[in-house]
Design a protein around this motif. Structure first.
Motif, mmCIF file in Angstrom:
data_model
loop_
_atom_site.group_PDB
_atom_site.id
_atom_site.type_symbol
_atom_site.label_atom_id
_atom_site.label_comp_id
_atom_site.label_asym_id
_atom_site.label_seq_id
_atom_site.Cartn_x
_atom_site.Cartn_y
_atom_site.Cartn_z
ATOM 1 N N UNK A 278 -46.213 17.564 88.260
ATOM 2 C CA UNK A 278 -46.365 18.464 89.400
ATOM 3 C C UNK A 278 -45.082 19.222 89.714
ATOM 4 N N UNK A 279 -43.956 18.560 89.502
ATOM 5 C CA UNK A 279 -42.667 19.221 89.776
ATOM 6 C C UNK A 279 -42.482 20.428 88.878
ATOM 7 N N UNK A 280 -42.797 20.254 87.572
ATOM 8 C CA UNK A 280 -42.655 21.367 86.618
ATOM 9 C C UNK A 280 -43.589 22.499 86.995
ATOM 10 N N UNK A 281 -44.852 22.157 87.366
ATOM 11 C CA UNK A 281 -45.822 23.192 87.707
ATOM 12 C C UNK A 281 -45.343 23.959 88.937
ATOM 13 N N UNK A 282 -44.868 23.247 89.954
ATOM 14 C CA UNK A 282 -44.388 23.913 91.162
ATOM 15 C C UNK A 282 -43.164 24.790 90.862
ATOM 16 N N UNK A 283 -42.313 24.344 89.931
ATOM 17 C CA UNK A 283 -41.134 25.130 89.552
ATOM 18 C C UNK A 283 -41.547 26.425 88.880
ATOM 19 N N UNK A 284 -42.533 26.331 87.993
ATOM 20 C CA UNK A 284 -43.005 27.537 87.292
ATOM 21 C C UNK A 284 -43.655 28.493 88.286
ATOM 22 N N UNK A 285 -44.439 27.933 89.233
ATOM 23 C CA UNK A 285 -45.097 28.785 90.240
ATOM 24 C C UNK A 285 -44.052 29.479 91.100
ATOM 25 N N UNK A 286 -42.971 28.756 91.411
ATOM 26 C CA UNK A 286 -41.938 29.314 92.303
ATOM 27 C C UNK A 286 -41.014 30.290 91.587
ATOM 28 N N UNK A 287 -40.668 29.980 90.344
ATOM 29 C CA UNK A 287 -39.620 30.772 89.656
ATOM 30 C C UNK A 287 -40.156 31.677 88.561
ATOM 31 N N UNK A 288 -41.357 31.476 88.130
ATOM 32 C CA UNK A 288 -41.875 32.295 87.052
ATOM 33 C C UNK A 288 -41.630 31.639 85.701
ATOM 34 N N UNK A 289 -41.376 32.431 84.653
ATOM 35 C CA UNK A 289 -41.243 31.930 83.281
ATOM 36 C C UNK A 289 -40.035 31.025 83.151
ATOM 37 N N UNK A 290 -40.111 30.042 82.222
ATOM 38 C CA UNK A 290 -38.983 29.170 81.906
ATOM 39 C C UNK A 290 -39.032 28.798 80.419
ATOM 40 N N UNK A 291 -37.864 28.604 79.828
ATOM 41 C CA UNK A 291 -37.747 28.233 78.415
ATOM 42 C C UNK A 291 -36.880 26.991 78.326
ATOM 43 N N UNK A 292 -37.319 26.028 77.463
ATOM 44 C CA UNK A 292 -36.553 24.788 77.338
ATOM 45 C C UNK A 292 -36.913 24.088 76.037
ATOM 46 N N UNK A 293 -36.158 23.034 75.719
ATOM 47 C CA UNK A 293 -36.369 22.253 74.501
ATOM 48 C C UNK A 293 -36.782 20.836 74.884
ATOM 49 N N UNK A 294 -37.677 20.236 74.054
ATOM 50 C CA UNK A 294 -38.056 18.830 74.185
ATOM 51 C C UNK A 294 -38.054 18.208 72.799
ATOM 52 N N UNK A 295 -37.052 17.359 72.520
ATOM 53 C CA UNK A 295 -36.948 16.660 71.224
ATOM 54 C C UNK A 295 -37.046 17.612 70.032
ATOM 55 N N UNK A 296 -36.348 18.746 70.082
ATOM 56 C CA UNK A 296 -36.355 19.697 68.980
ATOM 57 C C UNK A 296 -37.464 20.715 69.057
ATOM 58 N N UNK A 297 -38.478 20.492 69.916
ATOM 59 C CA UNK A 297 -39.567 21.447 70.108
ATOM 60 C C UNK A 297 -39.127 22.490 71.125
ATOM 61 N N UNK A 298 -39.491 23.745 70.848
ATOM 62 C CA UNK A 298 -39.237 24.804 71.813
ATOM 63 C C UNK A 298 -40.440 24.920 72.736
ATOM 64 N N UNK A 299 -40.173 25.006 74.042
ATOM 65 C CA UNK A 299 -41.249 24.993 75.023
ATOM 66 C C UNK A 299 -41.071 26.137 76.014
ATOM 67 N N UNK A 300 -42.215 26.611 76.534
ATOM 68 C CA UNK A 300 -42.183 27.639 77.571
ATOM 69 C C UNK A 300 -43.164 27.264 78.674
ATOM 70 N N UNK A 301 -42.884 27.768 79.851
ATOM 71 C CA UNK A 301 -43.822 27.674 80.956
ATOM 72 C C UNK A 301 -43.890 29.039 81.622
ATOM 73 N N UNK A 302 -45.129 29.496 81.955
ATOM 74 C CA UNK A 302 -45.249 30.852 82.477
ATOM 75 C C UNK A 302 -46.448 30.957 83.431
ATOM 76 N N UNK A 303 -46.349 31.912 84.325
ATOM 77 C CA UNK A 303 -47.466 32.254 85.191
ATOM 78 C C UNK A 303 -48.298 33.326 84.501
ATOM 79 N N UNK A 304 -49.627 33.067 84.398
ATOM 80 C CA UNK A 304 -50.501 34.033 83.717
ATOM 81 C C UNK A 304 -51.565 34.492 84.708
ATOM 82 N N UNK A 305 -51.654 35.782 84.886
ATOM 83 C CA UNK A 305 -52.582 36.376 85.837
ATOM 84 C C UNK A 305 -53.837 36.819 85.072
ATOM 85 N N UNK A 306 -54.985 36.209 85.469
ATOM 86 C CA UNK A 306 -56.241 36.568 84.795
ATOM 87 C C UNK A 306 -57.362 36.602 85.834
ATOM 88 N N UNK A 307 -58.017 37.736 85.873
ATOM 89 C CA UNK A 307 -59.139 37.885 86.793
ATOM 90 C C UNK A 307 -58.730 37.741 88.240
#
Length: 456
Positions: free
Chosen positions: A103-132
């Protein structure tokens, strides 16, 4: 270690450091470009899957099946879709769940918008997507295997390039330093062949304007001075041996004749007088040689003081007349427009200058029928000028040119005793004081010596 080896090693070390820095920057820049490109591709993939799911164009089970099948062969993107209240709407593989959203990550993405980060060598993103008209949180993760493989290949290429390039630079640097130092080897080889018997040889000078040319030129100048000194020594020893041999031979002959038989007291007195004259002649010669040696000192090796030339000439006149009462010395001091004593004051060595002027004045007196020398002192510009003249028979062109040569005696050597040292000694002393000396003479019109010295 030779200079060429040291230069090659130092140059190689510096080049290696610069090379490593440049290659490291290339590697880091490539990794940043790879990361930025993959994040962009990851975002595009996440938007595509979210659009397909939210638009109902593809069933979620089909999308999950495609993901699970593809990830066995390629680095498939794992996508998850949440609403803004942290309710999961879709997930490619809940059992894997690389990002492990909370929930913390979701609230951070909702508050700040896009984010980029790494998890154990994997590249990860979080973003707000507007649909309908609704906002959704989309996350995506994947491993950039292709990019990392390319980066590893680039690293191998850079390592090979470093080793090969550094080797080539070391070899080329060695031969360049060898070629650059070849003139020094030539100088060393030539210098080893220069000995006391071949001091006339000189070092090769290919380019007088570079540093090695300047070094070779300076060394050649040093050899020239040494050669001149050696030649002067040889001539000096030869002439001294000849000059000393004559009075010694006369002395031994006189003593030999005297000892051949008994003689009267008067005859012994005559013999002893002759021996005494020969001894005086030898003493005079030795004194002249010692003074000549002193005149060969450098200016920094003799004590210098302020000397008034008018007073010095008065003292010289008194000394000469005391030894030769028959001589006449007329001193004439030129009219001065100032009372400043500096115009007749020079910096010099009192003893040596006294000898120089004594020799010149005595030369006037010895070779003049009336035994007279006319001495005039004056000044002009920065020079104090002393002229010493006689009414003698003068000199021929040949005598005038050779006047200041050591042990040279002119055509009138029978007129007065001497060793041919006085004039050479006078010139050495005047030159030692950075002065000038000239002789003006015509046959039958007398001789004039002109000495110019810089006053204070």
């Amino acid at each position: 270690m030779k200079i060429r080896t040291a230069l090659t090693l130092k140059n190689s070390l510096v080049t290696a450091a610069v090379f490593v820095l440049c290659l490291s920057l290339v590697y880091v820049a490539s990794d940043r470009i790879r990361s930025k490109t993959f994040f962009h591709d990851l975002k595009s993939e996440a938007v595509t899957k979210a659009h397909l799911f939210l638009g109902g164009q593809v069933d979620s089970e089909v999308m999950q099946s495609i993901y699970l099948n593809n990830r066995k062969f390629i680095n498939e993107v794992e996508v998850a879709v949440y609403d803004t209240s942290f309710r999961m709407l879709y997930h490619d593989a809940v059992q894997n769940d690389i990002i492990k959203e909370d929930s913390t990550m979701i609230h951070t993405i909702v508050a700040n918008g896009d984010m980029e980060f790494y998890v154990d060598g994997y590249q990860c993103i979080g973003m707000l997507y507007d649909y309908g008209g609704m906002k959704y949180v989309v996350t995506a993760a994947a491993y950039d295997g292709y990019g990392y493989d390319n980066l590893a290949s680039l690293l191998n290429v850079l390592i090979v390039l470093f080793v090969v390039g550094l080797s080539l630079l070391f070899v080329s640097g060695y031969y360049l330093s060898r070629a650059a130092l070849k003139p020094i080897r030539d100088i060393v080889a030539e210098a080893e062949n220069i000995t006391a018997t071949s001091i006339s040889r000189r070092l090769p000078v290919k380019n007088e304007k570079d540093e090695l040319g300047e070094l070779a030129t300076a060394f050649n100048d040093l050899l020239s001075r040494l050669e001149e000194s050696f030649n002067s020594q040889k001539m000096f020893v030869s002439n001294v041996s000849h000059e000393l041999r004559t009075p010694l031979a006369a002395l031994m002959a006189e003593l030999g004749i005297t000892l051949q038989k008994e003689r009267t007291p008067q005859q012994y007195r005559v013999a002893l007088d002759n021996v005494m004259n020969d001894a005086r002649r030898m003493n005079s010669l030795i004194d002249g040689l010692l003074n000549l040696a002193k005149a060969d000192y450098g200016k920094e090796q003799i004590s210098m003081q302020e000397i008034r030339l008018d007073e010095l000439l008065l003292d010289v006149r008194e000394c000469i007349l005391r030894a030769h009462p028959e001589y006449r010395i007329e001193l004439v001091f030129g009219e001065q427009d100032t009372d400043d004593d500096r115009f007749v004051t020079v910096s010099g060595n009192l003893y040596l200058l006294s000898i120089a002027f004594s020799n010149l004045i005595e030369n006037n007196c010895k070779y003049s029928p009336d035994r007279t020398s006319f001495v005039q002192i004056s000044f002009w510009d920065k020079w104090t000028v002393v002229r010493m003249s006689d009414n003698g028979t003068g000199l021929s062109d040949d005598e005038r040119q050779n006047m200041f040569k050591l042990f040279y005696r002119g055509k009138q050597e029978h007129v007065a005793a001497g060793h041919g040292i006085g004039m050479a000694l006078a010139q050495k002393i005047i030159n030692l004081h950075q002065g000038k000396i000239n002789v003006l003479s015509d046959e039958g019109k007398g001789t004039t010596f002109v000495v110019e010295m810089e006053h204070l």
